[in-house]
Write a protein that holds these residues in place. Structure first.
Motif, PDB file in Angstrom:
ATOM      1  N   VAL A  72    -138.879  68.306   3.780  1.00 43.53           N
ATOM      2  CA  VAL A  72    -137.603  68.947   3.605  1.00 43.53           C
ATOM      3  C   VAL A  72    -137.383  69.892   4.530  1.00 43.53           C
ATOM      4  CG1 VAL A  72    -138.232  69.115   1.037  1.00 43.53           C
ATOM      5  CG2 VAL A  72    -139.182  70.856   2.396  1.00 43.53           C
ATOM      6  N   ILE A  73    -135.817  70.189   4.781  1.00 41.89           N
ATOM      7  CA  ILE A  73    -135.315  71.150   5.638  1.00 41.89           C
ATOM      8  C   ILE A  73    -134.642  72.112   5.365  1.00 41.89           C
ATOM      9  CG2 ILE A  73    -133.882  70.734   7.792  1.00 41.89           C
ATOM     10  CD1 ILE A  73    -135.012  67.718   7.882  1.00 41.89           C
ATOM     11  N   ASP A  74    -134.625  73.351   6.107  1.00 44.99           N
ATOM     12  CA  ASP A  74    -133.490  74.316   5.938  1.00 44.99           C
ATOM     13  C   ASP A  74    -133.404  74.761   7.173  1.00 44.99           C
ATOM     14  OD1 ASP A  74    -131.877  76.272   4.882  1.00 44.99           O
ATOM     15  OD2 ASP A  74    -133.538  77.408   4.003  1.00 44.99           O
ATOM     16  N   ASN A  75    -132.518  74.303   8.119  1.00 45.10           N
ATOM     17  CA  ASN A  75    -132.133  74.663   9.374  1.00 45.10           C
ATOM     18  C   ASN A  75    -130.888  75.488   9.750  1.00 45.10           C
ATOM     19  OD1 ASN A  75    -134.397  73.059  10.532  1.00 45.10           O
ATOM     20  ND2 ASN A  75    -133.197  71.288  10.728  1.00 45.10           N
ATOM     21  N   LEU A  76    -130.949  76.378  10.690  1.00 43.35           N
ATOM     22  CA  LEU A  76    -129.850  77.064  10.996  1.00 43.35           C
ATOM     23  C   LEU A  76    -128.782  76.289  11.488  1.00 43.35           C
ATOM     24  CD1 LEU A  76    -128.518  79.897  11.332  1.00 43.35           C
ATOM     25  CD2 LEU A  76    -129.857  80.247  13.533  1.00 43.35           C
ATOM     26  N   ILE A  77    -127.507  76.282  11.388  1.00 47.37           N
ATOM     27  CA  ILE A  77    -126.244  75.998  11.947  1.00 47.37           C
ATOM     28  C   ILE A  77    -125.753  76.922  12.599  1.00 47.37           C
ATOM     29  CG2 ILE A  77    -124.208  74.622  11.656  1.00 47.37           C
ATOM     30  CD1 ILE A  77    -124.974  73.935   8.992  1.00 47.37           C
ATOM     31  N   THR A  78    -125.520  76.461  13.955  1.00 40.33           N
ATOM     32  CA  THR A  78    -124.885  77.620  15.086  1.00 40.33           C
ATOM     33  C   THR A  78    -123.741  76.917  15.623  1.00 40.33           C
ATOM     34  OG1 THR A  78    -126.370  76.789  16.955  1.00 40.33           O
ATOM     35  CG2 THR A  78    -127.263  78.811  15.731  1.00 40.33           C
ATOM     36  N   ALA A  79    -122.900  77.579  16.340  1.00 38.83           N
ATOM     37  CA  ALA A  79    -121.417  77.356  16.953  1.00 38.83           C
ATOM     38  C   ALA A  79    -121.996  76.525  18.430  1.00 38.83           C
ATOM     39  CB  ALA A  79    -120.723  78.491  17.191  1.00 38.83           C
ATOM     40  N   LYS A  80    -123.031  77.056  18.947  1.00 40.24           N
ATOM     41  CA  LYS A  80    -123.353  76.420  20.484  1.00 40.24           C
ATOM     42  C   LYS A  80    -124.911  76.099  20.320  1.00 40.24           C
ATOM     43  CE  LYS A  80    -119.685  78.621  22.710  1.00 40.24           C
ATOM     44  NZ  LYS A  80    -118.641  77.831  22.748  1.00 40.24           N
ATOM     45  N   PRO A  81    -125.420  75.461  21.344  1.00 38.66           N
ATOM     46  CA  PRO A  81    -126.830  74.978  21.231  1.00 38.66           C
ATOM     47  C   PRO A  81    -127.794  76.220  21.320  1.00 38.66           C
ATOM     48  CG  PRO A  81    -125.561  73.940  23.043  1.00 38.66           C
ATOM     49  CD  PRO A  81    -124.605  75.028  22.459  1.00 38.66           C
ATOM     50  N   ASN A  82    -127.314  77.507  21.770  1.00 39.09           N
ATOM     51  CA  ASN A  82    -128.248  78.544  21.787  1.00 39.09           C
ATOM     52  C   ASN A  82    -128.287  79.044  20.279  1.00 39.09           C
ATOM     53  OD1 ASN A  82    -129.379  81.184  21.943  1.00 39.09           O
ATOM     54  ND2 ASN A  82    -128.054  81.608  24.043  1.00 39.09           N
ATOM     55  N   TYR A  83    -129.672  79.436  20.104  1.00 44.03           N
ATOM     56  CA  TYR A  83    -130.222  79.666  18.865  1.00 44.03           C
ATOM     57  C   TYR A  83    -129.400  81.244  18.330  1.00 44.03           C
ATOM     58  CZ  TYR A  83    -133.432  80.872  14.787  1.00 44.03           C
ATOM     59  OH  TYR A  83    -133.627  80.938  13.507  1.00 44.03           O
ATOM     60  N   THR A 159    -129.246  64.133  19.806  1.00 40.80           N
ATOM     61  CA  THR A 159    -130.418  65.094  19.932  1.00 40.80           C
ATOM     62  C   THR A 159    -130.023  65.819  21.327  1.00 40.80           C
ATOM     63  OG1 THR A 159    -132.172  63.758  19.207  1.00 40.80           O
ATOM     64  CG2 THR A 159    -132.631  65.603  20.803  1.00 40.80           C
ATOM     65  N   TYR A 160    -129.692  66.894  21.275  1.00 36.10           N
ATOM     66  CA  TYR A 160    -129.210  67.863  22.537  1.00 36.10           C
ATOM     67  C   TYR A 160    -130.213  68.410  23.079  1.00 36.10           C
ATOM     68  CZ  TYR A 160    -126.756  71.170  25.065  1.00 36.10           C
ATOM     69  OH  TYR A 160    -126.168  72.209  26.134  1.00 36.10           O
ATOM     70  N   SER A 161    -131.277  68.900  22.705  1.00 32.84           N
ATOM     71  CA  SER A 161    -132.677  69.098  23.481  1.00 32.84           C
ATOM     72  C   SER A 161    -133.846  69.175  22.782  1.00 32.84           C
ATOM     73  CB  SER A 161    -132.187  70.624  24.336  1.00 32.84           C
ATOM     74  OG  SER A 161    -132.285  71.425  23.338  1.00 32.84           O
ATOM     75  N   VAL A 162    -134.888  69.216  23.276  1.00 32.11           N
ATOM     76  CA  VAL A 162    -136.246  69.215  22.679  1.00 32.11           C
ATOM     77  C   VAL A 162    -137.185  70.425  23.610  1.00 32.11           C
ATOM     78  CG1 VAL A 162    -138.301  68.168  21.971  1.00 32.11           C
ATOM     79  CG2 VAL A 162    -136.128  66.854  21.661  1.00 32.11           C
ATOM     80  N   ASN A 167    -141.051  74.746  20.150  1.00 29.76           N
ATOM     81  CA  ASN A 167    -141.074  73.391  18.880  1.00 29.76           C
ATOM     82  C   ASN A 167    -139.561  73.388  18.336  1.00 29.76           C
ATOM     83  OD1 ASN A 167    -143.739  72.512  18.939  1.00 29.76           O
ATOM     84  ND2 ASN A 167    -144.253  74.485  18.052  1.00 29.76           N
ATOM     85  N   ILE A 168    -138.506  73.936  19.166  1.00 32.20           N
ATOM     86  CA  ILE A 168    -137.292  73.680  18.646  1.00 32.20           C
ATOM     87  C   ILE A 168    -136.616  72.412  19.203  1.00 32.20           C
ATOM     88  CG2 ILE A 168    -134.902  74.814  18.564  1.00 32.20           C
ATOM     89  CD1 ILE A 168    -136.254  77.692  18.800  1.00 32.20           C
ATOM     90  N   THR A 169    -135.875  71.761  18.257  1.00 34.02           N
ATOM     91  CA  THR A 169    -135.001  70.707  18.525  1.00 34.02           C
ATOM     92  C   THR A 169    -133.951  71.061  18.234  1.00 34.02           C
ATOM     93  OG1 THR A 169    -137.029  68.933  18.424  1.00 34.02           O
ATOM     94  CG2 THR A 169    -134.405  68.115  18.247  1.00 34.02           C
ATOM     95  N   VAL A 170    -132.848  70.918  19.278  1.00 33.94           N
ATOM     96  CA  VAL A 170    -131.537  71.064  18.760  1.00 33.94           C
ATOM     97  C   VAL A 170    -130.799  69.908  18.787  1.00 33.94           C
ATOM     98  CG1 VAL A 170    -129.344  72.206  19.696  1.00 33.94           C
ATOM     99  CG2 VAL A 170    -131.477  73.291  20.308  1.00 33.94           C
ATOM    100  N   LEU A 171    -130.001  69.861  17.650  1.00 32.37           N
ATOM    101  CA  LEU A 171    -129.391  68.524  17.130  1.00 32.37           C
ATOM    102  C   LEU A 171    -127.784  68.931  17.328  1.00 32.37           C
ATOM    103  CD1 LEU A 171    -131.307  67.531  14.052  1.00 32.37           C
ATOM    104  CD2 LEU A 171    -131.780  66.511  16.310  1.00 32.37           C
TER     105      LEU A 171
END
Length: 181
Positions: A72-83, A159-162, A167-171
């Motif tokens: 199950v997943i509950d990820n943050l959505i952001t405007a830019k790749p930066n957390y 996949t933008y970055s790993v 342990n953060i993958t940016v999609l």
């Protein structure tokens, strides 16, 4: 059949053809197109993990494709790749590894938007995603709520970055949405 009955039948047939041909054009006039582009912060491990394993089949540990694994997943959505960039909402859903031969999963994801003109709206994306390859994955948009009621269309995922340290993958997502006005 009487002359009047034949004329009535013919008239009803013509009206039926006219309304059948007019409906798609009427629908297109009421339909709106929106393109959304955002990033999802996928944290696989650690105290702030946003992806959790729920269960696995008896044979999953011996499967090269992780067949039977469910998360199950509950990820943050952001405007830019930066957390720490502007938060747009949450990506919430279910991932099931469903291929016996290769590592691929069935994706059922709801993008719940929490700001701006789309506040409270959702878009639902469902599809199969092969894990291998750096190519862009395409999935169908199958529904939505709020501003995206009656949504349909397609989503691109890459996949933008790993980052192995955090342990953060940016999609990166681009959603092409057709929806009711």
């Amino acid at each position: 059949m009487t002359n009047a009955a034949i004329k009535l039948t013919l008239l009803l047939s013509i009206l039926s053809l006219i309304s059948a041909n007019a409906a798609p054009q009427y629908h297109r006039k009421l339909e709106k197109f929106t393109r959304l582009h955002f990033y999802v912060q996928d944290i696989l491990e650690g105290p702030n993990a946003t992806v959790w394993e729920v269960t696995q089949a008896k044979g999953t540990a011996n499967s090269a494709s992780s067949f039977g694994l469910i998360r199950v997943i509950d990820n943050l959505i952001t405007a830019k790749p930066n957390y720490n960039s502007r938060h747009l909402g949450r990506s919430q859903g279910l991932v099931a590894f469903t291929d016996l031969q290769e590592m691929a999963f069935t994706w059922n994801m709801n993008f719940h938007l929490t700001g701006g003109k789309f506040n409270g709206s959702t878009v639902c994306v469902v599809g199969r995603i092969p894990v291998a390859g750096d190519f862009e994955k395409e999935m169908p948009i199958v529904g939505g709520t709020g501003a995206f009621r009656m949504a349909r269309g397609y989503a691109f995922l890459r996949t933008y970055s790993v980052d192995q340290t955090t342990n953060i993958t940016v999609l990166e997502y681009t959603l092409n949405i057709y929806h009711a006005e």
